[in-house]
Design a protein around this motif. Structure first.
Motif, PDB file in Angstrom:
ATOM      1  N   ALA A  99      46.047  42.093  39.108  1.00 38.44           N
ATOM      2  CA  ALA A  99      46.271  43.326  39.855  1.00 38.44           C
ATOM      3  C   ALA A  99      45.355  43.452  41.065  1.00 38.44           C
ATOM      4  CB  ALA A  99      46.080  44.527  38.930  1.00 38.44           C
ATOM      5  N   MET A 100      44.161  42.856  40.983  1.00 37.74           N
ATOM      6  CA  MET A 100      43.164  42.960  42.068  1.00 37.74           C
ATOM      7  C   MET A 100      42.632  41.578  42.426  1.00 37.74           C
ATOM      8  SD  MET A 100      41.191  46.393  40.685  1.00 37.74           S
ATOM      9  CE  MET A 100      41.421  46.022  38.932  1.00 37.74           C
ATOM     10  N   PRO A 101      43.498  40.704  42.961  1.00 37.63           N
ATOM     11  CA  PRO A 101      43.090  39.306  43.194  1.00 37.63           C
ATOM     12  C   PRO A 101      41.978  39.134  44.225  1.00 37.63           C
ATOM     13  CG  PRO A 101      45.209  39.763  44.216  1.00 37.63           C
ATOM     14  CD  PRO A 101      44.881  40.956  43.372  1.00 37.63           C
ATOM     15  N   GLU A 102      41.773  40.144  45.074  1.00 40.50           N
ATOM     16  CA  GLU A 102      40.745  40.034  46.119  1.00 40.50           C
ATOM     17  C   GLU A 102      39.374  40.510  45.646  1.00 40.50           C
ATOM     18  OE1 GLU A 102      41.577  38.521  48.909  1.00 40.50           O
ATOM     19  OE2 GLU A 102      43.638  38.384  48.171  1.00 40.50           O
ATOM     20  N   ALA A 103      39.302  41.039  44.437  1.00 41.06           N
ATOM     21  CA  ALA A 103      38.041  41.604  43.938  1.00 41.06           C
ATOM     22  C   ALA A 103      37.044  40.505  43.580  1.00 41.06           C
ATOM     23  CB  ALA A 103      38.320  42.472  42.721  1.00 41.06           C
ATOM     24  N   ASP A 104      35.788  40.897  43.527  1.00 44.00           N
ATOM     25  CA  ASP A 104      34.719  40.001  43.069  1.00 44.00           C
ATOM     26  C   ASP A 104      34.614  40.152  41.555  1.00 44.00           C
ATOM     27  OD1 ASP A 104      32.439  38.601  42.458  1.00 44.00           O
ATOM     28  OD2 ASP A 104      31.135  39.664  43.867  1.00 44.00           O
ATOM     29  N   PHE A 105      35.220  39.222  40.812  1.00 43.91           N
ATOM     30  CA  PHE A 105      35.284  39.339  39.360  1.00 43.91           C
ATOM     31  C   PHE A 105      33.906  39.310  38.712  1.00 43.91           C
ATOM     32  CE2 PHE A 105      39.399  36.783  40.112  1.00 43.91           C
ATOM     33  CZ  PHE A 105      40.079  37.939  40.489  1.00 43.91           C
ATOM     34  N   SER A 106      32.947  38.710  39.374  1.00 38.04           N
ATOM     35  CA  SER A 106      31.609  38.586  38.787  1.00 38.04           C
ATOM     36  C   SER A 106      30.930  39.950  38.645  1.00 38.04           C
ATOM     37  CB  SER A 106      30.736  37.660  39.630  1.00 38.04           C
ATOM     38  OG  SER A 106      30.443  38.242  40.897  1.00 38.04           O
ATOM     39  N   ARG A 107      31.420  40.944  39.369  1.00 41.40           N
ATOM     40  CA  ARG A 107      30.831  42.272  39.310  1.00 41.40           C
ATOM     41  C   ARG A 107      31.397  43.103  38.163  1.00 41.40           C
ATOM     42  NH1 ARG A 107      28.125  43.373  44.108  1.00 41.40           N
ATOM     43  NH2 ARG A 107      28.246  45.615  43.745  1.00 41.40           N
ATOM     44  N   TRP A 108      32.482  42.642  37.586  1.00 39.84           N
ATOM     45  CA  TRP A 108      33.121  43.370  36.502  1.00 39.84           C
ATOM     46  C   TRP A 108      32.374  43.136  35.187  1.00 39.84           C
ATOM     47  CZ3 TRP A 108      38.986  41.974  37.491  1.00 39.84           C
ATOM     48  CH2 TRP A 108      39.381  42.559  38.703  1.00 39.84           C
TER      49      TRP A 108
END
Length: 228
Positions: free
Chosen positions: A187-196
């Motif tokens: 849903a949010m491919p541009e997000a920085d996953f490491s921050r989740w």
């Protein structure tokens, strides 16, 4: 061995909590939604079944059943919930009713009979799931029904803790940021996953709260945000 009830056990966070509590030696009773019971639950749970948690009578019967079968039930991890977008213009009464049913009533219908059981059997712990939009108005203005329903969950936890004072009954609210799941990545491919925040990290923190040292916590809200 202490038994824990986990609702919403087949969701992303639910599966992580089942695995983690099983690893920590808990007996597990699990409820799942319409998607079915994961195969791994055959070995990790004492009891796993579909329960309509928006049906108060069905929930009461279910709680009565599992407390008779597993009288060492001392914890409830209430993960069932739903999400909805929409500000005031988009949020009518039906939208609010739906979110309250999913996020608040599913917790309340479980908590109510368990409170009586815990009071009669030496205490117990509740884990509930809050949301940042319920804590911060600027985060909730575009998610009005969701924020309002989760604010009820936060208040429910405070009421439980007040009721349980002196009875060894407590409620802890976990407030996660974006959980790192496959669906959220798509849903949010541009997000920085490491921050989740990882579901496994939330699960380990839940396990700590349910451990002997964690039982000293009272009226606690734990913000599991990572860097999100």
């Amino acid at each position: 061995m202490k038994t824990a009830l986990i609702t919403g056990a087949s969701g992303n966070l639910g599966v992580a909590v089942v695995k983690t509590l099983f690893k920590h030696g808990f007996g597990i009773c699990a409820t799942v939604g319409s998607g079915g019971i994961p195969d791994m639950f055959k070995t990790m749970t004492q009891d796993a079944r579909q329960v309509n948690l928006t049906d108060e009578a069905e929930v009461k019967e279910y709680i009565n059943t599992i407390t008779q079968q597993w009288p060492d039930l001392r914890a409830a991890v209430l993960l069932v919930g739903g999400f909805a977008t929409g500000g005031f213009r988009e949020t009518d009464g039906a939208a609010i009713d739906k979110q309250i049913a999913l996020n608040f009533k599913t917790a309340y219908f479980v908590a109510r009979p368990l409170l009586e059981y815990f009071e009669q059997h030496g205490g117990g712990q509740f884990i509930l799931i809050g949301a940042r939009p319920a804590l911060q108005a600027d985060a909730g203005k575009d998610f009005v029904a969701y924020a309002l329903s989760k604010s009820l969950v936060l208040h429910l936890a405070r009421l439980i803790s007040t009721f349980g004072k002196g009875k060894n009954i407590s409620a802890t609210v976990f407030v996660p940021s974006t959980i790192d799941t496959e669906a959220n990545r798509k849903a949010m491919p541009e997000a920085d996953f490491s921050r989740w925040v990882k579901a496994e990290d939330i699960a380990e923190t839940i396990a700590f709260v349910l451990s002997d040292p964690g039982q000293s916590l009272r009226d606690t809200v734990i913000k599991v945000y990572n860097e999100a």
